[in-house]
Write a protein that holds these residues in place. Sequence first.
Motif, PDB file in Angstrom:
ATOM      1  N   VAL A 298       0.834  -1.206   0.000  1.00  0.00           N
ATOM      2  CA  VAL A 298       0.000   0.000   0.000  1.00  0.00           C
ATOM      3  C   VAL A 298       0.865   1.251   0.000  1.00  0.00           C
ATOM      4  CG1 VAL A 298      -1.606   1.348   1.405  1.00  0.00           C
ATOM      5  CG2 VAL A 298      -2.009  -1.076   1.047  1.00  0.00           C
ATOM      6  N   ILE A 299       1.933   1.251   0.813  1.00  0.00           N
ATOM      7  CA  ILE A 299       2.804   2.425   0.894  1.00  0.00           C
ATOM      8  C   ILE A 299       3.515   2.649  -0.437  1.00  0.00           C
ATOM      9  CG2 ILE A 299       4.876   3.345   1.996  1.00  0.00           C
ATOM     10  CD1 ILE A 299       3.971   1.980   4.579  1.00  0.00           C
ATOM     11  N   SER A 300       3.974   1.594  -1.077  1.00  0.00           N
ATOM     12  CA  SER A 300       4.639   1.737  -2.370  1.00  0.00           C
ATOM     13  C   SER A 300       3.677   2.273  -3.423  1.00  0.00           C
ATOM     14  CB  SER A 300       5.218   0.392  -2.824  1.00  0.00           C
ATOM     15  OG  SER A 300       6.221  -0.041  -1.942  1.00  0.00           O
ATOM     16  N   ILE A 301       2.455   1.748  -3.434  1.00  0.00           N
ATOM     17  CA  ILE A 301       1.454   2.228  -4.392  1.00  0.00           C
ATOM     18  C   ILE A 301       1.148   3.703  -4.154  1.00  0.00           C
ATOM     19  CG2 ILE A 301      -0.981   2.027  -5.039  1.00  0.00           C
ATOM     20  CD1 ILE A 301      -0.714  -0.995  -4.525  1.00  0.00           C
ATOM     21  N   ALA A 302       1.036   4.088  -2.885  1.00  0.00           N
ATOM     22  CA  ALA A 302       0.768   5.490  -2.571  1.00  0.00           C
ATOM     23  C   ALA A 302       1.906   6.386  -3.038  1.00  0.00           C
ATOM     24  CB  ALA A 302       0.544   5.650  -1.069  1.00  0.00           C
ATOM     25  N   SER A 303       3.153   5.929  -2.896  1.00  0.00           N
ATOM     26  CA  SER A 303       4.295   6.717  -3.351  1.00  0.00           C
ATOM     27  C   SER A 303       4.276   6.901  -4.864  1.00  0.00           C
ATOM     28  CB  SER A 303       5.599   6.041  -2.915  1.00  0.00           C
ATOM     29  OG  SER A 303       5.695   5.988  -1.504  1.00  0.00           O
ATOM     30  N   VAL A 304       3.803   5.885  -5.577  1.00  0.00           N
ATOM     31  CA  VAL A 304       3.657   6.026  -7.031  1.00  0.00           C
ATOM     32  C   VAL A 304       2.641   7.117  -7.355  1.00  0.00           C
ATOM     33  CG1 VAL A 304       2.923   4.848  -9.143  1.00  0.00           C
ATOM     34  CG2 VAL A 304       4.351   3.648  -7.493  1.00  0.00           C
ATOM     35  N   GLY A 305       1.577   7.212  -6.559  1.00  0.00           N
ATOM     36  CA  GLY A 305       0.608   8.278  -6.756  1.00  0.00           C
ATOM     37  C   GLY A 305       1.233   9.650  -6.590  1.00  0.00           C
ATOM     38  N   MET A 306       2.071   9.805  -5.587  1.00  0.00           N
ATOM     39  CA  MET A 306       2.758  11.080  -5.385  1.00  0.00           C
ATOM     40  C   MET A 306       3.677  11.395  -6.552  1.00  0.00           C
ATOM     41  SD  MET A 306       5.128  12.267  -2.187  1.00  0.00           S
ATOM     42  CE  MET A 306       5.919  13.888  -2.200  1.00  0.00           C
ATOM     43  N   LEU A 307       4.370  10.375  -7.059  1.00  0.00           N
ATOM     44  CA  LEU A 307       5.241  10.579  -8.219  1.00  0.00           C
ATOM     45  C   LEU A 307       4.426  11.008  -9.428  1.00  0.00           C
ATOM     46  CD1 LEU A 307       7.984  10.395  -9.620  1.00  0.00           C
ATOM     47  CD2 LEU A 307       7.533   7.969 -10.010  1.00  0.00           C
ATOM     48  N   ALA A 308       3.276  10.347  -9.653  1.00  0.00           N
ATOM     49  CA  ALA A 308       2.439  10.697 -10.797  1.00  0.00           C
ATOM     50  C   ALA A 308       1.942  12.136 -10.684  1.00  0.00           C
ATOM     51  CB  ALA A 308       1.259   9.723 -10.890  1.00  0.00           C
ATOM     52  N   GLY A 309       1.490  12.527  -9.481  1.00  0.00           N
ATOM     53  CA  GLY A 309       1.016  13.889  -9.300  1.00  0.00           C
ATOM     54  C   GLY A 309       2.107  14.924  -9.469  1.00  0.00           C
ATOM     55  N   SER A 310       3.300  14.626  -8.975  1.00  0.00           N
ATOM     56  CA  SER A 310       4.412  15.568  -9.086  1.00  0.00           C
ATOM     57  C   SER A 310       4.855  15.723 -10.536  1.00  0.00           C
ATOM     58  CB  SER A 310       5.589  15.079  -8.226  1.00  0.00           C
ATOM     59  OG  SER A 310       5.212  14.973  -6.870  1.00  0.00           O
ATOM     60  N   LEU A 311       4.943  14.607 -11.264  1.00  0.00           N
ATOM     61  CA  LEU A 311       5.325  14.679 -12.671  1.00  0.00           C
ATOM     62  C   LEU A 311       4.279  15.433 -13.487  1.00  0.00           C
ATOM     63  CD1 LEU A 311       6.737  11.074 -13.265  1.00  0.00           C
ATOM     64  CD2 LEU A 311       8.039  13.197 -13.131  1.00  0.00           C
ATOM     65  N   ALA A 312       3.005  15.181 -13.194  1.00  0.00           N
ATOM     66  CA  ALA A 312       1.941  15.883 -13.912  1.00  0.00           C
ATOM     67  C   ALA A 312       2.010  17.387 -13.652  1.00  0.00           C
ATOM     68  CB  ALA A 312       0.580  15.332 -13.489  1.00  0.00           C
ATOM     69  N   LEU A 313       2.257  17.765 -12.395  1.00  0.00           N
ATOM     70  CA  LEU A 313       2.353  19.183 -12.062  1.00  0.00           C
ATOM     71  C   LEU A 313       3.566  19.820 -12.743  1.00  0.00           C
ATOM     72  CD1 LEU A 313       1.021  21.391 -10.297  1.00  0.00           C
ATOM     73  CD2 LEU A 313       2.683  20.824  -8.525  1.00  0.00           C
ATOM     74  N   SER A 314       4.683  19.087 -12.797  1.00  0.00           N
ATOM     75  CA  SER A 314       5.887  19.607 -13.447  1.00  0.00           C
ATOM     76  C   SER A 314       5.646  19.834 -14.933  1.00  0.00           C
ATOM     77  CB  SER A 314       7.051  18.632 -13.244  1.00  0.00           C
ATOM     78  OG  SER A 314       7.322  18.439 -11.876  1.00  0.00           O
ATOM     79  N   ALA A 315       4.945  18.910 -15.586  1.00  0.00           N
ATOM     80  CA  ALA A 315       4.690  19.038 -17.021  1.00  0.00           C
ATOM     81  C   ALA A 315       3.628  20.098 -17.307  1.00  0.00           C
ATOM     82  CB  ALA A 315       4.254  17.687 -17.583  1.00  0.00           C
ATOM     83  N   GLY A 350      -5.710   1.539  -0.267  1.00  0.00           N
ATOM     84  CA  GLY A 350      -4.681   1.761  -1.269  1.00  0.00           C
ATOM     85  C   GLY A 350      -5.092   2.791  -2.298  1.00  0.00           C
ATOM     86  N   THR A 351      -6.352   2.725  -2.756  1.00  0.00           N
ATOM     87  CA  THR A 351      -6.832   3.696  -3.744  1.00  0.00           C
ATOM     88  C   THR A 351      -6.890   5.104  -3.161  1.00  0.00           C
ATOM     89  OG1 THR A 351      -8.165   1.968  -4.799  1.00  0.00           O
ATOM     90  CG2 THR A 351      -8.721   4.246  -5.318  1.00  0.00           C
ATOM     91  N   ALA A 352      -7.400   5.217  -1.933  1.00  0.00           N
ATOM     92  CA  ALA A 352      -7.506   6.537  -1.303  1.00  0.00           C
ATOM     93  C   ALA A 352      -6.127   7.153  -1.075  1.00  0.00           C
ATOM     94  CB  ALA A 352      -8.268   6.423   0.016  1.00  0.00           C
ATOM     95  N   MET A 353      -5.161   6.360  -0.598  1.00  0.00           N
ATOM     96  CA  MET A 353      -3.823   6.888  -0.374  1.00  0.00           C
ATOM     97  C   MET A 353      -3.156   7.272  -1.692  1.00  0.00           C
ATOM     98  SD  MET A 353      -2.790   7.373   2.690  1.00  0.00           S
ATOM     99  CE  MET A 353      -1.016   7.368   2.505  1.00  0.00           C
ATOM    100  N   PHE A 354      -3.339   6.458  -2.722  1.00  0.00           N
ATOM    101  CA  PHE A 354      -2.772   6.774  -4.030  1.00  0.00           C
ATOM    102  C   PHE A 354      -3.289   8.127  -4.526  1.00  0.00           C
ATOM    103  CE2 PHE A 354      -3.018   6.844  -8.631  1.00  0.00           C
ATOM    104  CZ  PHE A 354      -1.767   6.392  -9.029  1.00  0.00           C
ATOM    105  N   LEU A 355      -4.604   8.319  -4.484  1.00  0.00           N
ATOM    106  CA  LEU A 355      -5.192   9.564  -4.972  1.00  0.00           C
ATOM    107  C   LEU A 355      -4.844  10.744  -4.061  1.00  0.00           C
ATOM    108  CD1 LEU A 355      -8.704   8.232  -6.047  1.00  0.00           C
ATOM    109  CD2 LEU A 355      -6.791   8.857  -7.535  1.00  0.00           C
ATOM    110  N   MET A 356      -4.781  10.493  -2.742  1.00  0.00           N
ATOM    111  CA  MET A 356      -4.452  11.563  -1.807  1.00  0.00           C
ATOM    112  C   MET A 356      -3.063  12.134  -2.091  1.00  0.00           C
ATOM    113  SD  MET A 356      -4.231  11.433   2.350  1.00  0.00           S
ATOM    114  CE  MET A 356      -5.653  10.360   2.409  1.00  0.00           C
TER     115      MET A 356
END
Length: 493
Positions: A298-315, A350-356
Amino acid sequence: MRAADGLPGLGGHGPGGSGRRLLCFLRSSVNETPEAPAREPITKVMGEMRTFSVIWLGQLVSSLGSGLTGFALPVWIYEKTGSAEAFGLLFFAATVPTVLLSPIAGALVDRWDRRTVLLLSDALAALMTLFIGVLLYTGSFEIWHLVVISALGSAVGTFQMPAFTASVTMLVPQRHFVRASGMMQTSDAVTGILTPLLAGVLVTTLGLWGVLAIDFATFLVAVGTLAAVRIPNPPPSPEPRRSVLREAHDGWVFVRGHRALLYLLIYFPIINLGQGMVNPLFSPMVLSFANPAQLGAVISIASVGMLAGSLALSAWGGPARKVRGMVIGQTIGAFLLICLGLRPSLVLVGTAMFLMLMFGPLSQGSSQAIWMSKTPRHMMGRVFAIRRMLALSTMPIAALASGPLAERVFNPLLMPGGALEHSVGRVLGVGPGRGIALLFVVVGVFVMVATALLYLSPRVRRLEDEIPDAAPARPAPEEAEPAPAPQPAAAGA
């Protein structure tokens, strides 16, 4: 869950006005504002951010090394002591210097060359890593050594963070501030994903010695990238130099002189008082219905969500209206925190943490861009140090209160025979860990209410129009015409 960075007794409205404004706000898309910038070619954007990108890459490598050590040393502590009290000592050692030193550090950063501050910070951190290695080699490494080194490392970071943030405003055009903040959060996300995976393997194969050696090498990479670039210093302050304490106080005077910024400064410590309870209690809540391997997933999946959000914001570069972006990110995060506690389900959690964590960079990046654009360049270190100090000031209280609140107040309510078994228990469930889930729901509601009150303030909504932008540190390459003359600090204060 990451702490937010930065609650007002906010102005009222006439009957029905607040509801209409909120409905209009929810209907409006972030990209529907007329000020939305046109999309720029990525090659042009990267050209304008080249120096920042070099420094960012070096700091990313250094963060990976520090993350490895941050994983390995707690393992060493647990194997040596088996006590949780040592972790509490380390937490306070890593927090108290930041809270105490931030105002003075910010004033000194505004005086000193920021590249030199960053170089010295990385060099001192490398020496502390080397010192730990020497203590291990001599067999004299004790817990109290690590507590002292953690405090020293926190003190060094108190200078490094405002220096790095203030340097961004000298290296990046203002329209790319959110993008730069997204890249900085991408670094955090990459570190959060890779270090647990790599550290477990490296500790087993190379031992603590090998991890420390890698960490030391990554500091050298960071120092090398800083040595290879030049960071311009801001224009000198129009006011005569005074004592460090007086100059540190000037940062507070500037914020106090702008009511909307003062509201933001108060808002984040208040919501961190609630959100700061999520970090220490998340693992116990998940482990109440799952095993450690599932928690790690769950923690790894959530970290992927943070990476996706950060990359999207950067682009993307962020919304044109930064206040809206911050409020939208905070509101979505609070709603997802409520969802986190609804059921003991790995899929839901897992879904809530990913999106959060995916929407977290939107709020953090928008807030960062607001402060970068409105703070005079010669006061950047002081203002950002005060902002960081206040944002972190409630985190130790939250961490200390989270355990007793969960064990003595919320858990008994949702155990069999508890006071809420036949009411709230029908929704959240009854049994171990459901009291923590109830606490998460309460915190989520609290953050949503606080964020709504913040946005209902006319000053906050009009912040970007009423507070003038600070004079740009340098014009963007296509802006050949002279920029307006910098305004004196007194106008902002």
